[in-house]
Structure formats: structure tokens, C-alpha cells
Design an enzyme around this catalytic site. Structure first.
Site, PDB file in Angstrom:
ATOM      1  N   VAL A  55       0.808  -1.223   0.000  1.00 60.05           N
ATOM      2  CA  VAL A  55       0.000   0.000   0.000  1.00 60.05           C
ATOM      3  C   VAL A  55       0.842   1.273   0.000  1.00 60.05           C
ATOM      4  O   VAL A  55       0.302   2.362  -0.102  1.00 60.05           O
ATOM      5  CB  VAL A  55      -0.956   0.018   1.212  1.00 60.05           C
ATOM      6  CG1 VAL A  55      -1.904  -1.158   1.162  1.00 60.05           C
ATOM      7  CG2 VAL A  55      -0.182   0.016   2.540  1.00 60.05           C
ATOM      8  N   GLU A  89       3.112   2.690  -2.113  1.00 60.71           N
ATOM      9  CA  GLU A  89       3.438   3.471  -3.303  1.00 60.71           C
ATOM     10  C   GLU A  89       2.263   3.707  -4.237  1.00 60.71           C
ATOM     11  O   GLU A  89       2.294   4.629  -5.059  1.00 60.71           O
ATOM     12  CB  GLU A  89       4.575   2.775  -4.061  1.00 60.71           C
ATOM     13  CG  GLU A  89       5.862   2.742  -3.261  1.00 60.71           C
ATOM     14  CD  GLU A  89       6.880   1.735  -3.772  1.00 60.71           C
ATOM     15  OE1 GLU A  89       7.779   2.145  -4.523  1.00 60.71           O
ATOM     16  OE2 GLU A  89       6.783   0.547  -3.410  1.00 60.71           O
TER      17      GLU A  89
END
Length: 754
Positions: free
Chosen positions: A715, A717
């Protein structure tokens, strides 16, 4: 390392599960009270300070250093130069694997980029070392600097990213473009960007014979340990690295850097512990950055708004002495269906430090161009951008043809659009104003990021007092890894999180893999899950094989671990506590081991990705061109959520970075000297709270049976990849001006006088 425990009671009852609960950070109180010890907070007895002297030119050689003047300064202990540096066991320019990059550690007098280390001054105080570095008064033989994408000869790189091909194609793009009723041919430029983590790169190094103790921020403890071992010719087990806390990394701390190695060399030279901390401006060179790109997208669509062709070409840059090529075009492999897709890259070599992994490498740069082009094509077809994306939604990965392992993108589109109020958006630009007369624009972007997983290891122990210990050399850059991984550990042991001691952040623990590619929770978490399963299986064998246990003979039915007890699956009235099982066996504890790795069969048959959609509102002053991102709503499907509080925080961080990419962030290079002109947080602009007043992240449920046993995806990037394009598209919708050079600054929006 301080013991880390929950800082407050859980916000909600867990109902037998730690995973999925919005627990607060285990390290929160330590951080807000100053109790968290970062690398530069360590001061071993007898420590001295090292300060880098760095080049003020981009290309040439150092012809003179006044080392005697620096060494004569009060408090200076030694000046390390190419002439007297300790000898290394391995050439720092040697590369033996794809994750090894060439280092500048005073191997000669050549200058390859600005801010390259050219000497190290070691002194009893930081002030003396700083003053000694100023006394070096270097002189140079200077050669012309190459700073821009047009300053070098282009070539096709051997690969992009880590081993990806520079070119890929499916179908006949030229035929698809020729058959299209609508076509877009546009070029987008993104600037160089530099990691601006709150904590600079730092090291405290101390030798004891041929043993080495290091405090340094690291996203990859085992990689750092191996690299240092090779450079100094000592076994990895003689190197102890402590990295319990990182003040941000974003990829720049994934690999050991030249300045960190110089700190170790300085400690060996003077025979005392040495601390070396980079100044902010010294981070603009030797520790990696995101390179500039120039991306050309050609899109075609038919009369019904179906894409007929996507051609995505990227020109990027690497250093003159090493290879890292931003895989920006590769994002076009994964999102939109088209019978013809081609992606390609070319590159030039510039007099800069080597570009490296920077948050969402390739996806961040590529998605802002792709999403801008998709938006432009949608409006060219007279279609709402959301409807156009739904029309061209890819059910399988376009280039590979593999089905997505799980895909909830339609749910992301629907939930975010409804929450944002997208249905009220006028199609034409420049139609909305607020009560103050500011132009209002709404834009959207699709988010995507691969669901990666590396190899990791963990150890789990159950004690005879009913508590547990889980160990893995994981890394917490601020994303909450110590909390999320402890939740996985507790569930794996069938205990409450308060009963589990979680140990992490040092190199003497099992290798947890690298904290990069948004893969750390999956990698370390699956290793922890495996270790828990292993120790529970060993404990169950003890019980089921003992006639005095109520679990005797339960082998066929099996057992369930919960609340510090094992229960028969077929008769939960028959159970036994961990403590009783171990006491009967005469054991103080029992141990299990776990290993994680991606499943090759699943990887070959399915495309692994997380998906999302971001909707943005901006307001623009029609006279001054000043832009404010006023509202962001994102919806993301990223597999099983371990801790929704932490995940939402990560989405916010990615969305803020997307705003930064679209509106603020750029390194400005002096074309005459090749030096960065804004190497500080005063002039290298990133958003502050006032720049992003409203954020909302929706966690879309997604159960992925293929990505790994726990269904975890990354979660950290993905929020960048949808947001940057959404903001850029919102600026067009507000103003009617399509900006293709980023960041979008006010001077590009001010309309010329009539």
C-alpha cells in the site's frame, strides 16, 4: 534497542483476531517523546566526528586539496583522501548482482557528479570537522557538464528497472493508429527528483579488531551486511547493524551508500568510533534520485471510444558510470486494454549521481503521463473520463495476457466517484468557480502497483509461561511495520498481541528481505506466518503424541490455536494450554522457523497488482495562476488489510506525494556547473499541511487467493500513481490549459495579456 509494546488499549475488540484491527503504533510514544533512537543518536565512548568534503563541480578531477591546513586545525584528528584511505578488499566499482551499484569512496581523484565525496575530515567535534573541511580549499580541472536529456548521445539501455526489457509490444501499433478515428500524440516531461527523507543518511561505525558494529538507517539489513562484508573482506556474521528506526527512506536507504562506507573507512583509519551524517545538500548526489523523463504517448481510439493503440516511449538518463534506467513506459503494460500496445525506452548518460529506486520507480513517472494522455483522449472523444476508463478497463494484463489474480478496480472507481460527487462534473473545462471566483477543476486518475514479494525469514518461540517471541530483521521506515508485523505474529501464535514480544531492526535476526517495492508486509509477514505455523505444529505434535494430553490422538482431526490453547477441531471441549503442554514435556520453550517467497506457479499464471482510483479537486486563481489541491478522494483495493489505521496513513502519504509530483517537486540544475540549485527543503518544494487540506482514503475489500496465503498486497506506493495524474487532469478541467511539463507551476498557467 527499547522494548516496544502497545501504547494504549486496542480501539476495538478483536474477536479472536489481531489482523484487521486498527491498532495504534507500538512505537508511537517513543517517537513523540523522543525515546526512539535513530542512527545519529548513538554516541559510543571515544567517538569522533567525520564530515564530508564534496565536489563543487560535476565533471573533472581534483587537482589540489590543502590537507595539511585542515589537519593543522585544532581538534582535527585526520584527513582521509585518496592518498591515505584504508585499502578495500573489493573494488567499489565492481558489480556482482543487479542490486549492487558503484560507489564513490575516494578510489581516485576523478569527479563524476556534483556533491561527490572528495575527502573526509575527522575531528573531536562536529564543529572542528566542519571547519577542517572548509580549509581543504579544493581546486579542480573542470570538464563541461552534461545535465539535460539533450546533452548526451541516446542509446537503448540493456534493461530498465531491475531486469525488465527496454522494449515490449503486442499487436501492430501503427495499424491501430491508422485505423483510429481519434488520435493523441503528446510529449510529457518530468524533472529529476531527490529523496528528501526527514532523517539524512548517517552512520556510527566502530571496529573491534575485525568485528564491526554499525548504527545506520537501512531498508535492507542483510543486503547492507553483505555489501560491507565484501568491501572490507570480513565474514558477514562479524558485522552487526542496528537500524530500529528510519526517518523515511523512499528507496534511498535500500542499499548501502558511498558516504556510509566512508564512515566505516574513517573508523578503521583512526581506530576509534566515527559518526558521519550527511548535510541536507549532500544528499543531492551520492544516495540516489529519480531521473528526468521525456515521455511520448500516442493513443488511438475508435468512434465508440475503444482504444485501438497505445505507444508509450520514454527517454531517461543514468549516470556516466553506472546503470539504472527508470522504467516509466512499463506502466502502460497493466491498465488499459488495446489490441496493440508498444512500450520502449532510450537513455542518455549525465554527470549526476546514479539514479536509484525512488518511491514507485517507473510507476510514478509513467502514470502521470499515461493518465494525462488518457484524460485528453477521453475528452477528445467527448466522453467522461471515468466512462472512458471503464470502457477500456483491462480484464487481463494487456502485454502478458495473464489474468489479474484479483481485481476490484471497478469497485474502486464506483466508490470513489460516488464519495467525491463525480456525477456532477461538467464535461467541458473552465465551467466551475467557487464563491471567491477561483476556477474549480475535477480530475481523476487510475492507480496501480505490482504486488511484489521477496524472500524473507522469521523465528517464532512459544514460552512455558504462555507468551511468545517472534524475531525477524524487518525495517520500519515509519509505515508502522513493527505494529502490523506484530499483529501477524500474534495471530500466527494464537495469542493476543500484548502476549507477544516482537524483535526487529538488527542484522543478527533472521533476514526479512528488503523493505522496498511495497513488498515488506507480504515478505516479512508471510515469513512470520510460516514461523508461527511451524511452532504451533511442533507444539501440537508434543500434545497429540502424549497419552496424558486431552489432545492425544487428534492427528487426523487436527487442532486450532487460539487464546494460548490448542483445541481439537472436531471437539473444542478438548483443549490444552501451551504452558501445560510444554511443562509436561519438560521444555521451557519451543521454536519454529518460517520462510517466505513468491509462488512461481502463481506468478506464471496470474498478474499480481493492487489497484485504485483517485479523484482530485483543485482551485486556480484565474489571474495569478496559483494552484491549490483542495480535495482528494481515493479508493484502493490492496488485498487483505492487516491494520486499516496504518494502511489509510500510507494511502494519505502516497496521495500527498502525488500532489507533490504534480504541483511542487523538482530539482533545478545549473546547466553551466551541473550543480543542483535547490538542494534544501527551503527551495526543493514538497507539500505541507496547508497544501493538502482534505484527504479521504477508502479501503475497498479484496480477497486475493493467489498473491500469497495471507492475501497481502502493498500500500505504500500505489497512492502516488493515481493522484499525480488526477491533479494534473483537474488543473486542465479548471483552466482549459493542458500542461505536459511537470510540476505544473503558476507561470505556465498565466494567460498572456490581450
Amino acid at each position: 534497542m527499547p522494548e516496544i509494546a502497545l501504547n494504549q488499549a486496542p480501539a476495538h475488540l478483536r474477536h479472536g483476531s489481531n489482523i484487521g484491527q486498527p491498532l495504534t503504533r507500538r512505537d508511537g510514544i517513543l517517537k513523540v517523546t523522543g525515546g526512539a533512537r535513530y542512527a545519529a543518536d548513538n554516541h559510543p565512548p571515544g567517538m569522533v566526528y567525520a564530515v564530508l568534503a564534496v565536489s563543487s563541480i560535476a565533471r573533472g578531477r581534483v587537482s589540489f586539496l590543502d590537507a595539511p591546513a585542515a589537519k593543522a586545525h585544532p581538534g582535527v584528528v585526520e584527513v582521509m583522501t585518496p592518498a591515505n584511505k584504508p585499502k578495500l578488499a573489493q573494488d567499489p566499482d565492481e558489480k556482482t548482482n543487479p542490486f549492487m551499484f558503484r560507489l564513490d569512496v575516494l578510489q581516485n581523484d576523478r569527479v563524476r557528479y556534483p556533491n561527490q565525496p572528495i575527502a573526509v575530515v575527522i575531528a573531536e567535534s562536529l564543529e572542528a570537522a566542519t571547519e577542517g573541511a572548509a580549509l581543504l580549499s579544493p581546486r579542480y580541472e573542470t570538464e563541461p557538464a552534461r545535465t539535460g536529456l539533450d546533452d548526451g548521445e541516446s542509446f537503448i539501455p540493456p534493461g530498465v528497472g531491475v531486469g525488465n526489457p527496454a522494449e515490449a509490444r503486442r499487436g501492430d501499433v501503427e495499424a491501430g493508429l491508422a485505423a483510429a478515428s481519434k488520435r493523441i500524440d503528446a510529449t510529457y516531461e518530468t524533472p529529476a527528483q531527490y529523496h528528501s527523507a526527514m532523517e539524512p543518511h548517517a552512520i556510527v561505525a566502530a571496529w573491534d579488531g575485525d568485528s564491526l558494529s554499525i548504527d545506520t538507517p537501512s531498508q535492507g539489513l542483510a543486503l547492507a551486511q553483505g555489501r560491507v562484508a565484501g568491501l572490507f573482506g570480513i565474514p558477514p556474521e562479524k558485522i552487526h547493524i542496528r537500524s530500529p528506526f528510519l526517518g523515511g527512506g523512499f528507496g534511498s536507504k535500500g542499499l548501502i551508500s558511498g558516504p556510509q562506507v566512508l564512515g566505516i573507512m574513517a573508523a578503521r583509519l583512526v581506530g576509534r568510533p566515527v559518526k558521519l551524517v550527511l548535510r541536507r545538500e549532500q544528499m543531492y548526489g551520492p544516495v540516489g534520485h529519480r531521473p528526468p523523463t521525456r515521455q511520448t504517448l500516442r493513443l488511438g481510439s475508435d468512434r465508440d471510444g475503444a482504444l485501438t493503440a497505445i505507444d508509450h516511449h520514454t527517454k531517461t538518463a543514468s549516470s556516466t558510470f553506472d546503470d539504472f534506467f527508470e522504467p516509466a513506459s512499463d506502466v502502460s503494460h497493466t491498465l488499459y486494454a488495446s489490441p496493440a500496445i508498444a512500450t520502449s525506452h532510450e537513455a542518455v548518460r549525465l554527470d549526476t549521481g546514479t539514479p536509484l529506486f525512488m518511491r514507485a520507480p517507473g510507476e510514478a513517472t509513467g502514470s502521470i503521463a499515461l493518465e494525462s494522455a488518457i484524460d485528453e483522449m477521453a475528452h477528445s472523444c467527448g466522453m467522461d473520463p471515468l466512462a472512458f476508463r471503464l470502457r477500456n478497463y483491462a480484464e487481463v494484463e494487456p502485454i502478458s495476457g495473464k489474468p489479474f489474480s484479483s481485481k476490484a478496480l471497478r469497485d474502486c472507481y464506483a466508490q470513489a466517484a460516488e464519495r467525491f460527487g463525480w456525477a456532477r462534473r461538467p464535461l467541458a473545462p473552465r465551467q466551475m468557480r467557487d464563491e471567491a471566483g477561483l476556477l474549480v477543476g475535477w480530475g481523476m486518475g487510475t492507480a496501480t502497483f505490482p504486488a511484489l514479494m521477496f524472500e524473507g525469514h522469521a523465528r517464532a518461540v512459544i514460552r512455558n509461561n504462555g507468551t511468545g517471541v517472534v524475531e525477524t530483521g524487518a525495517h520500519d521506515m515509519g509505515q508502522g511495520a513493527w505494529t502490523a508485523l506484530a499483529q501477524i505474529a500474534a495471530d500466527g501464535l494464537g495469542l493476543d498481541i500484548e502476549q507477544v514480544e516482537f524483535r526487529s531492526g538488527t542484522s543478527d535476526l533472521p533476514d526479512a528481505g528488503i523493505a522496498g517495492g511495497s513488498a515488506h508486509t507480504a515478505t516479512a509477514g508471510m515469513a512470520i506466518h510460516g514461523a508461527g505455523a511451524d511452532v504451533i505444529a511442533r507444539l501440537a505434535d508434543l500434545a497429540m503424541g502424549n497419552e496424558r494430553s486431552p489432545l492425544f490422538g487428534a492427528g487426523n482431526a487436527g487442532v486450532v490455536a487460539r487464546g494460548g490453547r490448542l483445541f481439537r477441531r472436531d471437539d473444542e471441549s478438548r483443549s490444552e494450554s501451551y504452558a501445560d503442554i510444554l511443562a509436561r514435556a519438560g521444555l521451557t520453550q519451543i521454536e519454529g522457523r518460517g520462510k517466505s517467497a513468491a509462488d512461481p506457479a502463481a506468478q506464471s499464471s496470474h498478474a499480481m497488482h493492487a489497484h485504485g482510483a483517485v479523484f482530485a479537486e483543485v482551485k486556480v486563481d484565474p489571474e495569478l495562476g496559483q494552484i491549490r489541491a483542495t480535495r482528494l478522494v481515493g479508493a484502493f483495493a490492496a488485498g487483505r488489510i492487516i491494520n486499516p489505521r496504518l494502511v489509510r496513513s500510507q494511502y494519505y502519504g502516497g496521495m500527498v506525494w502525488g500532489v507533490s509530483f504534480a504541483l511542487h517537486e523538482q530539482a533545478v540544475m545549473d546547466p553551466r556547473s551541473g550543480r543542483p540549485m535547490n538542494p534544501n527543503l527551503g527551495e526543493y518544494h514538497v507539500p505541507v499541511n496547508a497544501d493538502v487540506p482534505s484527504l479521504e482514503a477508502i479501503l475497498v475489500e479484496e480477497n486475493d487467493p493467489h498473491v500469497n496465503a495471507l492475501g497481502i498486497k502493498g500500500v505504500g506506493e500505489i497512492g502516488i500513481t493515481g493522484t499525480a495524474g488526477a491533479v494534473a487532469n483537474a488543473v486542465w478541467h479548471a483552466t482549459g490549459i493542458r500542461i505536459r511539463r511537470f510540476p505544473i507551476t503558476l507561470d505556465r498557467l498565466i494567460e498572456p495579456a490581450p
